[in-house]
Scaffold this active site. Structure first.
Site, PDB file in Angstrom:
ATOM      1  N   GLY A 298      -3.058  -0.524  -3.836  1.00  0.00           N
ATOM      2  CA  GLY A 298      -1.805  -0.020  -3.274  1.00  0.00           C
ATOM      3  C   GLY A 298      -1.301   1.274  -3.871  1.00  0.00           C
TER       4      GLY A 298
ATOM      5  N   ARG B 296      -7.183   3.321  -0.923  1.00  0.00           N
ATOM      6  CA  ARG B 296      -6.680   4.634  -0.536  1.00  0.00           C
ATOM      7  C   ARG B 296      -6.828   5.692  -1.624  1.00  0.00           C
ATOM      8  NH1 ARG B 296      -2.352   5.147   3.044  1.00  0.00           N
ATOM      9  NH2 ARG B 296      -2.018   2.928   2.701  1.00  0.00           N
TER      10      ARG B 296
ATOM     11  N   GLU C 230      -7.794  -3.409  -7.286  1.00  0.00           N
ATOM     12  CA  GLU C 230      -8.473  -3.346  -5.991  1.00  0.00           C
ATOM     13  C   GLU C 230      -8.036  -2.139  -5.182  1.00  0.00           C
ATOM     14  OE1 GLU C 230      -9.083  -7.741  -4.490  1.00  0.00           O
ATOM     15  OE2 GLU C 230      -7.355  -6.723  -3.679  1.00  0.00           O
ATOM     16  N   PRO C 231      -8.232  -0.950  -5.685  1.00  0.00           N
ATOM     17  CA  PRO C 231      -7.741   0.237  -4.984  1.00  0.00           C
ATOM     18  C   PRO C 231      -8.640   0.651  -3.822  1.00  0.00           C
ATOM     19  CG  PRO C 231      -8.926   0.875  -6.949  1.00  0.00           C
ATOM     20  CD  PRO C 231      -8.920  -0.638  -6.930  1.00  0.00           C
TER      21      PRO C 231
ATOM     22  N   SER D 199       0.824  -1.196   0.000  1.00  0.00           N
ATOM     23  CA  SER D 199       0.000   0.000   0.000  1.00  0.00           C
ATOM     24  C   SER D 199       0.870   1.262   0.000  1.00  0.00           C
ATOM     25  CB  SER D 199      -0.885  -0.017   1.253  1.00  0.00           C
ATOM     26  OG  SER D 199      -2.009   0.784   1.076  1.00  0.00           O
TER      27      SER D 199
ATOM     28  N   CYS E 174      -2.768  10.066  25.972  1.00  0.00           N
ATOM     29  CA  CYS E 174      -1.671  10.009  26.939  1.00  0.00           C
ATOM     30  C   CYS E 174      -0.450   9.287  26.407  1.00  0.00           C
ATOM     31  CB  CYS E 174      -2.166   9.338  28.215  1.00  0.00           C
ATOM     32  SG  CYS E 174      -3.609  10.171  28.868  1.00  0.00           S
ATOM     33  N   GLU E 175       0.019   9.680  25.235  1.00  0.00           N
ATOM     34  CA  GLU E 175       1.253   9.128  24.676  1.00  0.00           C
ATOM     35  C   GLU E 175       1.948  10.234  23.905  1.00  0.00           C
ATOM     36  OE1 GLU E 175       1.134   5.537  22.477  1.00  0.00           O
ATOM     37  OE2 GLU E 175      -0.544   4.742  23.633  1.00  0.00           O
TER      38      GLU E 175
HETATM   39  C1  LIG Z   1      -5.554  -3.132   1.639  1.00  0.00           C
HETATM   40  C2  LIG Z   1      -5.775  -3.924   0.414  1.00  0.00           C
HETATM   41  C3  LIG Z   1      -6.096  -3.286  -0.777  1.00  0.00           C
HETATM   42  C4  LIG Z   1      -6.173  -1.781  -0.913  1.00  0.00           C
HETATM   43  O1  LIG Z   1      -4.968  -1.144  -0.694  1.00  0.00           O
HETATM   44  P1  LIG Z   1      -4.878   0.442  -0.961  1.00  0.00           P
HETATM   45  O2  LIG Z   1      -3.489   0.780  -0.616  1.00  0.00           O
HETATM   46  O3  LIG Z   1      -5.866   1.093  -0.088  1.00  0.00           O
HETATM   47  O4  LIG Z   1      -5.174   0.653  -2.408  1.00  0.00           O
HETATM   48  C5  LIG Z   1      -6.346  -4.070  -1.877  1.00  0.00           C
HETATM   49  N1  LIG Z   1      -6.273  -5.424  -1.820  1.00  0.00           N
HETATM   50  C6  LIG Z   1      -5.962  -6.066  -0.680  1.00  0.00           C
HETATM   51  C7  LIG Z   1      -5.908  -7.538  -0.687  1.00  0.00           C
HETATM   52  C8  LIG Z   1      -5.699  -5.347   0.463  1.00  0.00           C
HETATM   53  O5  LIG Z   1      -5.375  -5.997   1.577  1.00  0.00           O
END
Ligand SMILES: *Cc1c(COP(=O)(O)O)cnc(C)c1O
Length: 475
Positions: free
Chosen positions: A273, A318, A315-316, A237, A394-395
């Site tokens: 990622g 973030r 599979e995005p 990620s 508290c850290e």
């Molecule tokens: C966390 C994750 C993602 C998404 O990652 P991003 O950095 O948010 O795009 C996609 N696939 C799997 C398997 C993940 O664990």
């Protein structure tokens, strides 16, 4: 001759004092966010109005920004695949930010969803996502979660260990269905990111080596209630460089080629990622350039071996939710803290304490993540001062923004906004120090709507059987 420098001895080298500490850096802040005299607007809504309506801290999600990012990702993937005679699809990684509104916006935009627990599965279904648009993964799915996923009719379950083939097959058999499954491959690529965010190195919990993945795919092909539909990988990620994705794809195509000798491999999911800008030092590639480079590479690798192009999936998380969100806080305490430098000189940084912290944004404490802040509630021409925005926990590691420059007269009562908090803040939030998690509010074309109600101390007390109404009820 005097050399004028804007570097502060306590600031990281990449964080220079800005000419205007009121300005919003494009690419870090949402596109539809702007100053409006003694306030800021996001998507046409005054932040002061949001603070009045919902209080602070507050997560704010710009609906148009989030949907535009999802739509762009989908069209970039589809056209890059189309250029090579195949199809592509996008699964939003729900763990980055999950709520009913986001599911309905993204389902409408035509995205599928990646869910990793029974909870994420249930929320996605309750939010109206078609079951067939869901991909269920995770390295330790319970039998109950597998049963829920199969009963719901999820599009695919991604197997992460050999034991899962028989588990999924047995439950599918009981339910009288054939379940589509994929195999998570650990391609061994060392993505250039934080260790805890890299998910394809050898010594970590996710996926299987290519040879183990081969065996598991063959096993799935033998089992009567499984249908093997492809390979899955996710290298980590907050990755900026294309090289890791490309190298991982090469290794995936090797395995794809071996598996094609004995059967079909319809789909290849290349994971998510994609990195975003948290500060002006971050310079992520535009996905309109990045995605075609990855897809072109897969096309080159397959065609040079005379293999068909598989259906491709991404599979995005973030990159869709992160830049669409900001967090709004109120400053309570401002305190200069002097530090002695190695050359015995003394430098000062301003500690700006806000009314939230690591309970609403764990990423600085977890990963040393950096963020950017601005004063929302006024414009100041005071010279920039190096600040560290900290929470109320508290850290000493309770840091929200490790280093940024704000107008030096930042003061109690000021409203601050922190950029790019849409991903992995609300979803990682906790009740540390008995602080309720903040509300999440959506803004859209001048209107605002509560997405998730925040927690009050009364909510926390109500769950504690040694306290409050449950205890009184026992008398
Ligand atoms: C966390 C994750 C993602 C998404 O990652 P991003 O950095 O948010 O795009 C996609 N696939 C799997 C398997 C993940 O664990």
């Amino acid at each position: 001759m005097t050399v004028i420098t804007t570097a502060h001895p306590l600031a990281p080298s990449w964080r220079q004092a800005p000419r205007d500490p009121n300005a919003l850096h494009a690419g870090v802040w949402p596109a539809h966010m702007a100053r409006n005299h003694h306030d800021m607007e996001i998507s046409g809504v005054g932040i002061s109005e949001l603070v009045e309506s919902y209080g602070t801290p507050l997560y704010v999600m710009d609906q148009a920004e989030l949907v535009a990012r999802a739509t762009k990702m989908k069209s970039v993937v589809e056209s890059a695949c189309d250029a090579h005679g195949t199809t592509g699809s996008v699964y939003y990684a729900t763990k980055s930010f999950l709520s009913g509104h986001v599911i309905s916006w993204l389902a409408q935009a035509g995205l599928g969803f990646d869910v990793a627990t029974g909870g994420e599965l249930a929320i996605a279904l309750a939010g109206g996502a078609p079951a067939s648009s869901l991909e269920f993964q995770g390295n330790n799915k319970s039998l109950e979660e597998i049963r829920q996923a199969i009963s719901a009719g999820v599009g695919a379950i991604v197997m992460d260990a050999p034991i899962e083939a028989d588990r999924i097959n047995d439950i599918a058999q009981e339910l009288g269905v054939v379940q589509a499954v994929m195999v998570r491959v650990n391609t061994g690529v060392h993505a250039d990111t934080h260790d805890y965010l890299a998910t394809a190195r050898e010594d970590q919990k996710f996926g299987l080596s290519p040879s183990e993945a081969f065996d598991l795919a063959q096993r799935a092909r033998e089992l009567p209630n499984l249908e093997f539909v492809g390979l899955h990988s996710h290298i980590g990620s907050q990755i900026f460089a294309v090289e890791g994705f490309v190298e991982s794809a090469t290794r995936l195509v090797d395995l794809y080629a071996r598996l094609l000798e004995t059967g079909e491999v319809p789909t290849m999911n290349l994971g998510g990622g994609f990195g975003i800008a948290y500060t002006e030092a971050d310079d992520p590639m535009d996905i309109a350039d990045l995605i075609p480079q990855i897809v072109d590479h897969v096309a080159h690798e397959t065609s040079s071996r005379g293999l068909p192009m598989p259906h491709l999936a991404f599979e995005p998380g973030r990159i869709i939710s992160g830049p669409a969100g900001i967090t709004v806080y109120r400053v309570g305490v401002v305190k200069p803290v002097a530090a002695t430098l190695p050359d015995s000189s003394v430098a000062t940084r301003l500690y700006v304490s806000v009314d939230g912290g690591m309970s609403d944004n764990a990423r600085p404490a977890l990963y040393g993540a950096h963020y950017s802040a601005r004063i929302v509630s006024r414009v100041s021409d005071a010279p920039p001062a190096l600040v560290r925005v900290v929470g109320k926990h508290c850290e000493s590691g309770d840091i929200v923004v490790d280093a940024d420059f704000l107008p030096g007269d930042v003061a109690p009562g000021d409203i601050l906004a922190v950029a790019a908090t849409g991903a992995y803040c609300y979803s990682l939030a906790s009740n540390y120090n008995a602080v309720g998690r903040p509300s999440v509010v959506a803004v859209h074309q001048g209107t605002h709507e509560l997405m998730v109600e925040g927690e009050t101390v009364a909510n926390l007390i109500a769950r504690d059987r040694g306290l409050g109404s449950t205890k009184r009820g026992a008398h």
